[in-house]
Structures are given as C-alpha cells and as structure tokens.
Design an enzyme around this catalytic site. Structure first.
Site, PDB file in Angstrom:
ATOM      1  N   ASP A  51       0.835  -1.200   0.000  1.00  0.00           N
ATOM      2  CA  ASP A  51       0.000   0.000   0.000  1.00  0.00           C
ATOM      3  C   ASP A  51       0.870   1.249   0.000  1.00  0.00           C
ATOM      4  OD1 ASP A  51      -2.595   1.534   0.535  1.00  0.00           O
ATOM      5  OD2 ASP A  51      -1.414   2.044   2.305  1.00  0.00           O
ATOM      6  N   GLU A 123      -1.904  -5.474  -3.421  1.00  0.00           N
ATOM      7  CA  GLU A 123      -0.974  -4.708  -2.591  1.00  0.00           C
ATOM      8  C   GLU A 123       0.095  -5.608  -1.983  1.00  0.00           C
ATOM      9  OE1 GLU A 123      -3.548  -0.881  -1.074  1.00  0.00           O
ATOM     10  OE2 GLU A 123      -3.693  -2.726   0.103  1.00  0.00           O
TER      11      GLU A 123
END
Length: 230
Positions: A51, A123
C-alpha cells in the site's frame, strides 16, 4: 506456485529470488488460520508495505503528469486509482485469483472473487516485489499494468461518494464529516462492517460493506440519495 511463477515470467518478465515472499503474498489469513500448527505466514504485513509503495509511485506519477492540478484534485484522482475495486480489477487483469491460498470457509463464501481479498492481494504482491527486487521493479510493473489504464482515463469517472458528499456539505458551510464503525459481524475471513456517517455530529445515513472503506462509500452514497430527496 510453479504455475504462478510461469505466469509472472511470461506475462511480466518477473522472476522472484525469494519464493517464500511470493508464496506469502498469495496466502490469505483464513488459510494461515486453518493451518496454525504449520506456522504459515499470511499476506497482511506485505499488504501494508505494498500500500505504501503504491501510494508513493502513483503520487509521483500524478504529480509529474499533471503539473497544474491542485493538491485536492491529485488526491481525489489517486484515491480513485488505489481504491479497493480498482486494485481488485488489476488482480483479475493479472489473472492472480486462481493462485490465492484461502481457507475452506472463505473459499465456500466466494472469497476468491471478493474485491476486498483481491485488492489486498494486489498490494501484498507489490510489497513482496519491493522486498525481492526493489522499488524500480515495482514501478516497472505498475507502468505495465496500471498506468496504461490511468492514461486511458479509466479512473476519472469512478464514483467517489465520500468526496462528493464532502464537497456538497462543505459548499453549504463549515461541516465536520465523520465516519464511525457501529457494528462488525461475521467470521474473521468474511467480516461485514456497518458504518454511520455524521455531519457536525448529526447522523446522515448508514452503510454496510465487506470492508470499512466500502461501508464508508456506501454510507456516503446513501447520504447523497437522502439529500437529493430533500
């Protein structure tokens, strides 16, 4: 994992040195929980790392691509690109979903096609790629997979209900908007969240979703519908 490795090599010219990182990226918490005695790692920590590097690379891209856009516009476009539904679509585009290791309960409940899981997987893969190959390899991968879709303008019309609600309310005066989780239900592998959206501590609406972010978007969408009916 052999088939996944072949996919990465043929489609993206990626070959992991540390195969354990790759396997961890594709291991959901539900699978790890069902095999606790084996002490299997799951992908949540890699998701956290992925992320961060995704935010960095997309922020830099938008900053350079649109030199005249204000900070608010850049933030809004970035949120559209990195939102759960978008990341899930990239996992599907990469054909990642067949390789996720899921617990039996999660598998039966349709987890393999759930946006929350697929977005987190994307992610986590970025986090693993960062650790194995470095930030430039992550950038190269995103330039191949994500940026062409951004260039086509595919994220300029995505409904960001939270931003729309904020703009409407703040245009009427100073308004403090807050989102609070009021209920969580379901097992760990299939959580459901209920969120209330407040404006100056006054409840506007509620929303339910498989993730907090999705529940917030649904609450904002319901609030917008209510405001349009006034």
């Amino acid at each position: 994992m052999k088939n996944l490795e072949a996919l990465l090599k043929s489609s993206f010219a990626i070959e992991f040195e540390d195969k354990t990182l790759l396997e961890t990226a594709f291991t959901h918490t539900s699978y790890a929980n069902e095999h606790r005695l084996l002490n299997i790692s799951h992908n949540e920590r890699l998701e956290f790392l992925g992320d961060a590097v995704l935010q960095l690379i997309i922020s830099e891209y938008l900053f350079k691509k649109y030199p005249h856009k204000a900070e608010g516009e850049l933030s809004k476009q970035r949120s559209m690109i990195v939102r759960e539904e978008s990341l899930a679509s990239f996992s599907r585009h990469c054909a990642f979903e067949p390789y996720i290791k899921l617990g039996k309960g999660e598998e039966k409940s349709g987890g393999r096609n759930r946006d929350t899981i697929l977005g987190d997987l994307f992610e986590a893969f970025l986090g693993a790629l960062l650790l194995d190959k470095g930030v430039e390899e992550v950038r190269r991968f995103l330039n191949q997979v994500m940026i062409p879709q951004v260039e086509k303008g595919n994220f300029e019309k995505v409904n960001d209900y939270k931003t729309s609600l904020q703009e409407i309310l703040q245009a009427k005066g100073d308004t403090i908007i807050d989102y609070k989780v009021i209920n969580e239900s379901g097992p760990a592998h299939a959580k459901q969240f209920e969120v209330v959206v407040l404006a100056n501590q006054v409840e506007l609406s509620k929303g339910i979703g498989r993730s907090k972010k999705l529940a917030e978007q649904n609450a904002a969408e319901n609030a917008l519908k209510a405001l349009s009916e006034e």
